[in-house]
Design an enzyme around this catalytic site. Structure first.
Site, PDB file in Angstrom:
ATOM      1  N   HIS A  81       1.012  -1.419   0.041  1.00  0.00           N
ATOM      2  CA  HIS A  81      -0.001  -0.032  -0.063  1.00  0.00           C
ATOM      3  C   HIS A  81       0.814   1.385  -0.074  1.00  0.00           C
ATOM      4  CE1 HIS A  81      -3.210   2.756   0.921  1.00  0.00           C
ATOM      5  NE2 HIS A  81      -4.002   1.590   1.285  1.00  0.00           N
ATOM      6  N   GLY A 106       0.124  -4.968   1.480  1.00  0.00           N
ATOM      7  CA  GLY A 106      -1.019  -5.126   0.588  1.00  0.00           C
ATOM      8  C   GLY A 106      -0.555  -5.807  -0.690  1.00  0.00           C
ATOM      9  N   TYR A 124      -5.419  -4.784  10.034  1.00  0.00           N
ATOM     10  CA  TYR A 124      -5.652  -5.201   8.740  1.00  0.00           C
ATOM     11  C   TYR A 124      -7.183  -5.601   8.713  1.00  0.00           C
ATOM     12  CZ  TYR A 124      -3.928  -6.404   4.409  1.00  0.00           C
ATOM     13  OH  TYR A 124      -3.521  -6.495   2.731  1.00  0.00           O
TER      14      TYR A 124
END
Ligand code: LCV
Length: 259
Positions: free
Chosen positions: A64, A108, A138
């Site tokens: 991410h 991610g 998460y």
């Protein structure tokens, strides 16, 4: 300047993540390009998609884009987050998606690779589940991706330690389908794609959707979901969450206090 490169070989579409300056971080812009590519492959009725980084990449993707994570007070992985949209696009693409992996896969991006239908890795590949490294709560769909890709004990070890797992161990524990020498990775992956593309696409599409539905069929009561969301809120409202993000941006080790 595009952040991805696209290629079509016979019935296979290839998306190459190509933002080395940011280690292919899954930013909104990069994710939108990947999703657009998958939509184009679907329109062209391609039978396999391959997600890859540039040949010889030291980092497949750094996960991410931390610069796009909220500092606090908002769910960092909500439904419309680019990472969540990317995972759904991979899972709902009506043909097999193969992750061809060289280099490090982080956070991610690790979920993205594990959400792919098959994973072919070079010996240089490593896989790290990193929420604990950043103090991130998460989301429950993501945890299910990890649980479906590994057994519970492996998923816990990867999540609690946030340490990278190398390709050899990833193959031993079933995280990846094949580990192939770097100079054979492309040929092997395209041959695998060719085998799939020669089979009946409708049958494969239905089996992929059946397995997605079955893998996601975990009973959870509304009360259970609300409890999880409440616990996650405590985390993304915590000082530790703010510290994890700040430490990343300051390029220093985080100091977590459990508050
Ligand atoms: C933005 C970055 C990133 C990045 N975002 O190169 O799973 S969760 O819950 O954690 C989820 C929220 C998630 O996926 O979070 C991200 C998890 N990812 C990581 O923890 C990996 C973070 N990155 C690294 O550890 C290193 O960058 C690796 C080991 C991937 C590569 O190291 P290397 O020395 O080759 P740099 O660290 O120098 O990074 C090069 C540039 O990319 C940026 C980084 O800030 C730097 O930018 P500047 O050149 O402007 O300093 N970058 C790297 N990862 N995830 N930006």
């Amino acid at each position: 300047m595009p952040l991805t490169r696209l290629d079509v070989r016979d019935a296979t579409g290839v998306v190459t993540l190509d933002h080395p300056a940011k280690r292919n971080a899954l930013s909104r812009a990069l994710v939108d390009e990947v999703i657009a590519a998958l939509d184009d492959f679907h329109r062209r009725r391609l039978r396999v998609a391959i997600l890859r980084a540039a040949p010889g990449a030291k980092v497949w993707s750094a996960g991410h884009d931390v610069d796009e994570l909220p500092e606090s007070g908002r769910d960092p992985l909500g439904w419309d987050d680019p990472l969540r949209e990317l995972i759904r696009a991979v899972e709902q693409f009506p043909a097999p998606v193969i992750a061809m992996v060289e280099g490090g896969v982080w956070g991610g991006a690790c979920e993205t690779v594990l959400a792919c239908d098959l994973v072919v890795a070079a010996p240089s590949a490593t896989f790290a589940i990193t929420p604990a490294r950043l103090g991130v709560p998460y989301n429950i769909g993501g945890m299910l991706t990890f649980l479906n890709a590994a057994n519970l004990r492996i998923a816990k070890e990867m999540a609690f330690t946030a340490r990278p797992v190398d390709a050899a161990r990833a193959e031993r524990v079933g995280l990846v389908n094949h580990v192939v020498a770097a100079d054979e990775l492309e040929a092997f992956t395209f041959a695998l794609a060719g085998d799939i593309a020669a089979n009946a696409p409708l049958s494969i599409a239905v089996m992929k959707e059946q397995l997605r539905i079955l893998a996601g069929a975990h009973p959870m009561s509304p009360q259970g979901f609300e409890r999880v969301q409440g616990l996650r809120r405590l985390v993304y409202d915590s000082r530790d969450y703010r510290e994890g993000i700040r430490a990343f941006k300051d390029k220093r080790a985080p100091r977590f206090t459990g508050e």
